[in-house]
Design an enzyme around this catalytic site. Sequence first.
Site, PDB file in Angstrom:
ATOM      1  N   PHE A 137      57.447  28.224  84.011  1.00  0.00           N
ATOM      2  CA  PHE A 137      56.837  27.819  85.283  1.00  0.00           C
ATOM      3  C   PHE A 137      55.870  28.904  85.797  1.00  0.00           C
ATOM      4  CE2 PHE A 137      58.062  28.334  89.968  1.00  0.00           C
ATOM      5  CZ  PHE A 137      56.956  27.659  90.430  1.00  0.00           C
ATOM      6  N   VAL A 138      56.373  30.088  86.114  1.00  0.00           N
ATOM      7  CA  VAL A 138      55.508  31.143  86.658  1.00  0.00           C
ATOM      8  C   VAL A 138      54.534  31.637  85.583  1.00  0.00           C
ATOM      9  CG1 VAL A 138      55.447  33.464  87.649  1.00  0.00           C
ATOM     10  CG2 VAL A 138      57.279  31.886  88.325  1.00  0.00           C
TER      11      VAL A 138
ATOM     12  N   PHE B 139      63.007  28.158  75.413  1.00  0.00           N
ATOM     13  CA  PHE B 139      64.351  27.794  75.900  1.00  0.00           C
ATOM     14  C   PHE B 139      64.220  26.933  77.158  1.00  0.00           C
ATOM     15  CE2 PHE B 139      68.152  29.237  78.536  1.00  0.00           C
ATOM     16  CZ  PHE B 139      68.961  28.226  78.059  1.00  0.00           C
ATOM     17  N   THR B 140      63.492  27.435  78.148  1.00  0.00           N
ATOM     18  CA  THR B 140      63.250  26.618  79.347  1.00  0.00           C
ATOM     19  C   THR B 140      61.758  26.314  79.526  1.00  0.00           C
ATOM     20  OG1 THR B 140      63.203  28.651  80.652  1.00  0.00           O
ATOM     21  CG2 THR B 140      65.267  27.426  80.620  1.00  0.00           C
TER      22      THR B 140
ATOM     23  N   THR C  92      68.743  38.679  76.493  1.00  0.00           N
ATOM     24  CA  THR C  92      67.315  38.554  76.805  1.00  0.00           C
ATOM     25  C   THR C  92      66.883  39.633  77.786  1.00  0.00           C
ATOM     26  OG1 THR C  92      67.316  36.194  76.366  1.00  0.00           O
ATOM     27  CG2 THR C  92      65.577  37.000  77.821  1.00  0.00           C
TER      28      THR C  92
ATOM     29  N   GLY D  26      59.876  49.292  74.214  1.00  0.00           N
ATOM     30  CA  GLY D  26      59.572  49.986  72.957  1.00  0.00           C
ATOM     31  C   GLY D  26      58.146  49.679  72.515  1.00  0.00           C
TER      32      GLY D  26
ATOM     33  N   TYR E  33      72.793  37.320  85.009  1.00  0.00           N
ATOM     34  CA  TYR E  33      71.381  37.379  85.431  1.00  0.00           C
ATOM     35  C   TYR E  33      71.154  38.593  86.340  1.00  0.00           C
ATOM     36  CZ  TYR E  33      66.994  35.627  87.533  1.00  0.00           C
ATOM     37  OH  TYR E  33      65.694  35.467  87.975  1.00  0.00           O
TER      38      TYR E  33
ATOM     39  N   TYR F 231      62.438  54.573  80.699  1.00  0.00           N
ATOM     40  CA  TYR F 231      61.273  54.703  79.805  1.00  0.00           C
ATOM     41  C   TYR F 231      60.114  55.399  80.509  1.00  0.00           C
ATOM     42  CZ  TYR F 231      62.785  52.457  75.529  1.00  0.00           C
ATOM     43  OH  TYR F 231      63.410  52.204  74.335  1.00  0.00           O
TER      44      TYR F 231
HETATM   45  P1  NAD Z   1      61.212  29.585  83.565  1.00  0.00           P
HETATM   46  O1  NAD Z   1      62.574  29.312  83.063  1.00  0.00           O
HETATM   47  O2  NAD Z   1      60.325  28.447  83.901  1.00  0.00           O
HETATM   48  O3  NAD Z   1      60.426  30.555  82.573  1.00  0.00           O
HETATM   49  C1  NAD Z   1      61.046  31.526  81.782  1.00  0.00           C
HETATM   50  C2  NAD Z   1      60.387  31.505  80.408  1.00  0.00           C
HETATM   51  O4  NAD Z   1      60.994  32.490  79.554  1.00  0.00           O
HETATM   52  C3  NAD Z   1      60.556  30.169  79.699  1.00  0.00           C
HETATM   53  O5  NAD Z   1      59.326  29.747  79.177  1.00  0.00           O
HETATM   54  C4  NAD Z   1      61.561  30.468  78.596  1.00  0.00           C
HETATM   55  O6  NAD Z   1      61.439  29.608  77.499  1.00  0.00           O
HETATM   56  C5  NAD Z   1      61.235  31.907  78.286  1.00  0.00           C
HETATM   57  N1  NAD Z   1      62.341  32.641  77.653  1.00  0.00           N
HETATM   58  C6  NAD Z   1      63.636  32.685  78.039  1.00  0.00           C
HETATM   59  N2  NAD Z   1      64.338  33.466  77.201  1.00  0.00           N
HETATM   60  C7  NAD Z   1      63.460  33.943  76.267  1.00  0.00           C
HETATM   61  C8  NAD Z   1      63.575  34.781  75.134  1.00  0.00           C
HETATM   62  N3  NAD Z   1      64.751  35.313  74.779  1.00  0.00           N
HETATM   63  N4  NAD Z   1      62.467  35.042  74.388  1.00  0.00           N
HETATM   64  C9  NAD Z   1      61.265  34.502  74.732  1.00  0.00           C
HETATM   65  N5  NAD Z   1      61.104  33.691  75.787  1.00  0.00           N
HETATM   66  C10 NAD Z   1      62.187  33.409  76.554  1.00  0.00           C
HETATM   67  O7  NAD Z   1      61.405  30.517  84.845  1.00  0.00           O
HETATM   68  P2  NAD Z   1      60.343  31.039  85.910  1.00  0.00           P
HETATM   69  O8  NAD Z   1      60.727  30.496  87.216  1.00  0.00           O
HETATM   70  O9  NAD Z   1      58.978  30.835  85.406  1.00  0.00           O
HETATM   71  O10 NAD Z   1      60.688  32.607  85.903  1.00  0.00           O
HETATM   72  C11 NAD Z   1      59.888  33.548  85.233  1.00  0.00           C
HETATM   73  C12 NAD Z   1      60.407  34.937  85.527  1.00  0.00           C
HETATM   74  O11 NAD Z   1      60.364  35.210  86.922  1.00  0.00           O
HETATM   75  C13 NAD Z   1      61.851  35.163  85.094  1.00  0.00           C
HETATM   76  O12 NAD Z   1      61.970  36.450  84.537  1.00  0.00           O
HETATM   77  C14 NAD Z   1      62.635  35.095  86.373  1.00  0.00           C
HETATM   78  O13 NAD Z   1      63.791  35.887  86.322  1.00  0.00           O
HETATM   79  C15 NAD Z   1      61.637  35.629  87.390  1.00  0.00           C
HETATM   80  N6  NAD Z   1      61.905  35.084  88.722  1.00  0.00           N
HETATM   81  C16 NAD Z   1      61.566  33.804  89.042  1.00  0.00           C
HETATM   82  C17 NAD Z   1      61.873  33.315  90.309  1.00  0.00           C
HETATM   83  C18 NAD Z   1      61.520  31.910  90.718  1.00  0.00           C
HETATM   84  O14 NAD Z   1      61.862  31.490  91.827  1.00  0.00           O
HETATM   85  N7  NAD Z   1      60.835  31.147  89.905  1.00  0.00           N
HETATM   86  C19 NAD Z   1      62.524  34.139  91.244  1.00  0.00           C
HETATM   87  C20 NAD Z   1      62.853  35.428  90.857  1.00  0.00           C
HETATM   88  C21 NAD Z   1      62.531  35.903  89.606  1.00  0.00           C
HETATM   89  N1  UDP Z   2      60.051  47.795  69.353  1.00  0.00           N
HETATM   90  C1  UDP Z   2      59.333  46.623  69.285  1.00  0.00           C
HETATM   91  N2  UDP Z   2      57.984  46.694  69.074  1.00  0.00           N
HETATM   92  C2  UDP Z   2      57.330  47.880  68.959  1.00  0.00           C
HETATM   93  C3  UDP Z   2      58.074  49.057  69.047  1.00  0.00           C
HETATM   94  C4  UDP Z   2      59.435  48.993  69.242  1.00  0.00           C
HETATM   95  O1  UDP Z   2      59.868  45.533  69.402  1.00  0.00           O
HETATM   96  O2  UDP Z   2      56.112  47.838  68.789  1.00  0.00           O
HETATM   97  C5  UDP Z   2      61.487  47.725  69.586  1.00  0.00           C
HETATM   98  C6  UDP Z   2      62.258  48.458  68.519  1.00  0.00           C
HETATM   99  O3  UDP Z   2      62.695  47.513  67.562  1.00  0.00           O
HETATM  100  C7  UDP Z   2      63.407  49.082  69.261  1.00  0.00           C
HETATM  101  C8  UDP Z   2      63.044  48.984  70.728  1.00  0.00           C
HETATM  102  O4  UDP Z   2      61.777  48.397  70.780  1.00  0.00           O
HETATM  103  O5  UDP Z   2      64.583  48.338  69.082  1.00  0.00           O
HETATM  104  C9  UDP Z   2      62.994  50.326  71.402  1.00  0.00           C
HETATM  105  O6  UDP Z   2      62.022  51.099  70.765  1.00  0.00           O
HETATM  106  P1  UDP Z   2      62.044  52.690  70.861  1.00  0.00           P
HETATM  107  O7  UDP Z   2      60.911  53.200  70.048  1.00  0.00           O
HETATM  108  O8  UDP Z   2      62.094  53.126  72.271  1.00  0.00           O
HETATM  109  O9  UDP Z   2      63.450  53.045  70.271  1.00  0.00           O
HETATM  110  P2  UDP Z   2      63.914  53.365  68.803  1.00  0.00           P
HETATM  111  O10 UDP Z   2      63.208  52.423  67.872  1.00  0.00           O
HETATM  112  O11 UDP Z   2      63.532  54.769  68.604  1.00  0.00           O
HETATM  113  O12 UDP Z   2      65.381  53.116  68.877  1.00  0.00           O
END
Ligand code: NAD
Ligand code: UDP
Length: 403
Positions: A97-98, A120-121, A176, A186, A229, A243
């Site tokens: 959404f956002v 996922f969503t 996540t 990283g 969450y 970081y």
């Molecule tokens: P949303 O669920 O519509 O969007 C979240 C997106 O993240 C989705 O497209 C989903 O597929 C993707 N996603 C989830 N897990 C993932 C993963 N492991 N790897 C890759 N993609 C993944 O929600 P939103 O409302 O758009 O929220 C976006 C962000 O803003 C979120 O981080 C949320 O915590 C934050 N947020 C939103 C609100 C709100 O009211 N909308 C309020 C506070 C914070």
């Molecule tokens: N990482 C990534 N993309 C990059 C560099 C790092 O996804 O381009 C990931 C990497 O797999 C690691 C995490 O980010 O698990 C943290 O990286 P960092 O270099 O801080 O830690 P390290 O690899 O030294 O544990």
Amino acid sequence: MMRMSCLITVINRRIMKLLVALGLIAYIASVWGTYTNMRMIQEHNELKIEQRIDEAVAPLREKIQDLELSLTQKYPPVKFLSEKDRKRILITGGAGFVGSHLTDKLMMDGHEVTVVDNFFTGRKRNVEHWIGHENFELINHDVVEPLYIEVDQIYHLASPASPPNYMYNPIKTLKTNTIGTLNMLGLAKRVGARLLLASTSEVYGDPEVHPQNEDYWGHVNPIGPRACYDEGKRVAETMCYAYMKQEGVEVRVARIFNTFGPRMHMNDGRVVSNFILQALQGEPLTVYGSGSQTRAFQYVSDLVNGLVSLMNSNISSPVNLGNPEEHTILEFAQMIKSLVVSRSHIQFLPEAQDDPQRRRPDIRKAKMLLGWEPVVSITSHYTAKKKNPMPDVNVDSDLKVVW
Ligand code: NAD
Ligand code: UDP
Ligand code: UDP
């Protein structure tokens, strides 16, 4: 006698000639028959080959047509940015959404945008109007896995946001927000990118301070149903600052308050979409608890402007982004009922566990340091509609709200 034998010889010769002629005709006929048979077989084979070629070429032809279409396809207007000003921007969760609205803004501003999403969503159709554009890329990827790309800025939004979605698989929500955020940090460290974390007002939990300012540490139940969450986002913030301090990564942290607008998924269980859908379908509006708990809703365009402004500022400490216009949930139910001109009644259901009772952002920091404040007011929209109670809210075939 002589005459007689001459006559017989002449007759024989004629018969012979006739026979030879007949034989020749029969031979020619058989050769012709074989020839026409062969020709038919050949034509049949040629037809088959042509059919096969056609079958093989058809998908290629379609692809070429798609390509031609994509070359002539009309995209929303995109500004031209010089190489110096054009950034390579990663948006995780960009199909949500956002994220999809943020994608629109950054694309229209002329940047190169890469959306990473595991759907996922989120939905591909939220960003499909950019697919094929030379500045846009969509990657189906889960941020829990490492990601190696080259970018200048990262907007890290990947995470389910609605309570039913993040409670559906709490372990995945934790992964996540923790492992996913670690990977993005990283990545930011490796390529020297700036990372903005989409944090949340949920870091304040069920707050004892009202309105909530950025100095408040929060009141979160670490083992309750919202903890995956709330605590996930709190750790994500902690990681950002670790970081920043240890590795010099530039971070920005937006504490986002409740947001609404187009492309919110109708079935994600959040209050705005629930009430609108229920009101449109003439079903009871489900209020959890007494409805006296409060929330303050901002419109998504305000949030997107705030996110971009924060990313490009020099403010590394957390900043609240929300609309301070606070209402009880019961008031929201009545507002939506009236906007939709619905006969639905209000149904009170048991209170949700650990539901924050009062929530309203203190946005003085954003106003002072970013010059940002929301410009879309729900109340004025509502008041305008009260004067003219025809709803301009409708639902498309996939049950998404269109304002
Ligand atoms: P949303 O669920 O519509 O969007 C979240 C997106 O993240 C989705 O497209 C989903 O597929 C993707 N996603 C989830 N897990 C993932 C993963 N492991 N790897 C890759 N993609 C993944 O929600 P939103 O409302 O758009 O929220 C976006 C962000 O803003 C979120 O981080 C949320 O915590 C934050 N947020 C939103 C609100 C709100 O009211 N909308 C309020 C506070 C914070
Ligand atoms: N990482 C990534 N993309 C990059 C560099 C790092 O996804 O381009 C990931 C990497 O797999 C690691 C995490 O980010 O698990 C943290 O990286 P960092 O270099 O801080 O830690 P390290 O690899 O030294 O544990
Ligand atoms: N809520 C409600 N009915 C619904 C959905 C939500 O009364 O159908 C309430 C919920 O209990 C909470 C508020 O509305 O008090 C906002 O819920 P939402 O899930 O939208 O977001 P939250 O701010 O809780 O993350």
